[in-house]
Design an enzyme around this catalytic site. Structure first.
Site, short mmCIF file in Angstrom:
data_model
loop_
_atom_site.label_atom_id
_atom_site.label_comp_id
_atom_site.label_asym_id
_atom_site.label_seq_id
_atom_site.Cartn_x
_atom_site.Cartn_y
_atom_site.Cartn_z
CB SER A 153 -1.06 0.29 1.48
OG SER A 153 -1.56 1.47 1.65
CE1 TYR A 176 -3.90 -2.52 5.15
CE2 TYR A 176 -3.53 -0.02 5.22
CZ TYR A 176 -3.55 -1.54 4.92
OH TYR A 176 -2.94 -1.94 3.64
CE LYS A 180 -1.21 -4.68 3.76
NZ LYS A 180 -1.49 -6.03 2.82
C1 UD1 Z 1 -7.32 3.97 4.25
C2 UD1 Z 1 -6.08 4.29 4.46
C3 UD1 Z 1 -4.99 3.23 3.22
C4 UD1 Z 1 -5.26 1.94 3.34
C5 UD1 Z 1 -6.30 1.99 2.15
C6 UD1 Z 1 -7.15 0.98 1.88
C7 UD1 Z 1 -5.58 5.58 6.20
C8 UD1 Z 1 -4.65 7.17 6.64
N1 UD1 Z 1 -5.14 5.08 4.91
O1 UD1 Z 1 -6.50 4.96 2.34
O2 UD1 Z 1 -3.42 3.25 4.60
O3 UD1 Z 1 -4.54 1.32 2.75
O4 UD1 Z 1 -7.56 3.45 2.53
O5 UD1 Z 1 -7.78 0.53 3.29
O6 UD1 Z 1 -6.72 5.58 6.39
N2 UD1 Z 1 -13.45 10.01 3.07
C9 UD1 Z 1 -13.62 11.26 3.37
N3 UD1 Z 1 -15.70 11.03 4.33
C10 UD1 Z 1 -15.43 9.81 3.98
C11 UD1 Z 1 -14.29 8.10 4.32
C12 UD1 Z 1 -13.19 9.33 3.22
O7 UD1 Z 1 -13.76 12.70 3.42
O8 UD1 Z 1 -16.42 9.25 4.78
C13 UD1 Z 1 -11.67 11.17 2.94
C14 UD1 Z 1 -10.27 10.53 3.85
O9 UD1 Z 1 -10.59 12.01 4.12
C15 UD1 Z 1 -9.29 11.17 2.02
C16 UD1 Z 1 -10.41 10.28 1.18
O10 UD1 Z 1 -11.58 10.52 1.51
O11 UD1 Z 1 -8.51 11.77 1.99
C17 UD1 Z 1 -10.18 8.33 1.51
O12 UD1 Z 1 -10.29 7.94 2.01
P1 UD1 Z 1 -10.34 6.63 2.12
O13 UD1 Z 1 -11.09 5.65 1.15
O14 UD1 Z 1 -10.69 6.17 3.39
O15 UD1 Z 1 -8.65 6.26 1.84
P2 UD1 Z 1 -7.38 6.32 2.43
O16 UD1 Z 1 -7.44 7.03 3.35
O17 UD1 Z 1 -6.63 6.87 1.09
#
Ligand code: UD1
Length: 341
Positions: free
Chosen positions: A130, A155, A159
């Site tokens: 990841s 987590y 990795k």
């Molecule tokens: C997350 C994990 C990453 C993991 C991946 C797959 C973190 C910091 N990183 O990636 O290590 O490999 O998931 O499981 O948790 N967001 C919103 N609202 C929501 C959900 C997400 O605004 O309800 C935003 C988050 O703040 C982020 C973006 O969407 O900026 C992507 O979020 P997400 O899909 O959870 O992925 P990551 O955080 O990038």
């Protein structure tokens, strides 16, 4: 490419899409999964797409004796040419609450898989890593030479640790060839809408939450923070269509077959960063449906911005992305609608 390949976590989100691309490439995938975070409905979807159900070994990869016995059974029918190791827990938040669950599962599985590879003379291993290994990189786009800071979560540490375990094993004398694939943010689903991402509980990731909110199965989407130092204040990520990601695994296996020795990391992303608000707008453009959302506080542990320099994968693996963000979001929405049908 006619390889017999064990796909641990093959009933999971990325694993199931990779099974399809392996078959398309002429390989024989063998799914190894304990269905702890997936359902057997995935096998029905795979049957619908492939016209047959892939071979399945129901086993917990963290259970050493059960795993070795499963490898024995599979080896009775022919050589095991490669292993793609997806099986792992991946909820960042949960890992901070239950670190031992993550260490026991993710690390033990990887050690056991390597031991099984050694027992059966399997030399080609593709590992599901990841971009979390980079934390918040100093420069973006980030390439594979960027330093790995101390992991933000258990987590993330699993990795980093598993990459290290595989690297050490490859350097130990056993002729292991390994590709460590660092995924950015996989989204979307197979165009048939017969398989896709199926979060069994509350979705933590953006796109599954978004599609469930649009389907009115959840409260409106909360955008986690709009005060980041980015053009619109929301976090930036690199969203990659899961079928593009699946194809990269086939390309990695093909590449491993041509190497005499290898233990290499590859970024798998589109090379483009999009903010949360841009994802919402792209979804609305792609589907014509409005996303109910509100701005909320930041989520602990989120990095501000990260996207891939994926030029190494393009150069070495001959792989690049075909799908746009809109196409990925359209496929995610089609899948959500199929689930509701
Ligand atoms: C997350 C994990 C990453 C993991 C991946 C797959 C973190 C910091 N990183 O990636 O290590 O490999 O998931 O499981 O948790 N967001 C919103 N609202 C929501 C959900 C997400 O605004 O309800 C935003 C988050 O703040 C982020 C973006 O969407 O900026 C992507 O979020 P997400 O899909 O959870 O992925 P990551 O955080 O990038």
């Amino acid at each position: 490419m006619k390889k017999r390949v064990i796909v641990t976590g093959g009933a999971g989100y990325i694993g199931s899409h990779t099974v399809i691309e392996l078959v398309n490439a002429g390989c024989t995938p063998i799914v190894m999964d304990n269905f702890s975070n997936s359902t057997k409905e995935v096998l029905v979807g795979l049957h619908g797409i492939l016209g047959f159900e892939p071979e399945v070994e129901e086993v917990d990869c963290a259970d050493r004796s059960a795993l070795l016995a499963a490898f024995e059974r599979i080896a009775e029918d022919g050589s095991i040419d490669g292993i793609i190791h997806f099986a792992a827990f991946k909820a960042v938040g949960e890992s901070t609450q239950l670190p031992l669950k993550y260490y026991a599962n993710n690390i033990a599985s990887t050690v056991n898989i390597l031991e099984a590879a050694q027992q059966h003379g399997t030399t080609e291993v593709v590992f599901s890593s990841s971009c979390t290994v980079y934390g918040q990189p100093e420069a973006i786009p980030v390439d594979e030479s960027a330093p790995m800071p101390s992991a933000e979560s258990p987590y993330g540490y699993t990795k980093q640790a598993c990459e290290r375990i595989i690297t050490d094993f490859a350097a130990s004398g056993y002729p292991l060839k390994a590709a460590l694939l660092r995924y950015f943010n996989p989204i979307g689903a197979h165009s048939s809408s017969l398989i896709g991402e199926l979060p069994l509980n509350h979705p933590n990731n953006l796109v599954p939450y978004l599609t469930q909110a649009v389907a009115m199965l959840r409260d409106p989407l909360t955008v986690f923070g709009d005060d980041y130092p980015t053009p619109d204040g929301t976090c930036i990520r690199d969203y990659i269509h899961v079928m593009d990601l699946a194809k990269a695994h086939v390309a990695a296996l093909d590449w491993l077959g041509k190497q005499s020795t290898a233990c290499e990391a590859f970024n798998l992303g589109t090379g483009e960063g999009n903010s949360v608000l841009e994802v919402i707008q792209a979804f609305e453009r792609a589907t014509g449906v409005t996303v109910p959302h509100r701005i909320g506080p930041r989520r602990a542990g989120d990095v501000t911005a990260i996207f891939a320099d994926a030029s190494k994968a393009r150069r070495e693996l001959g792989w690049s992305c075909n799908f746009s963000l809109e196409e990925a979001l359209r496929d995610a929405w089609n899948w959500q609608q199929a689930l509701g049908a």
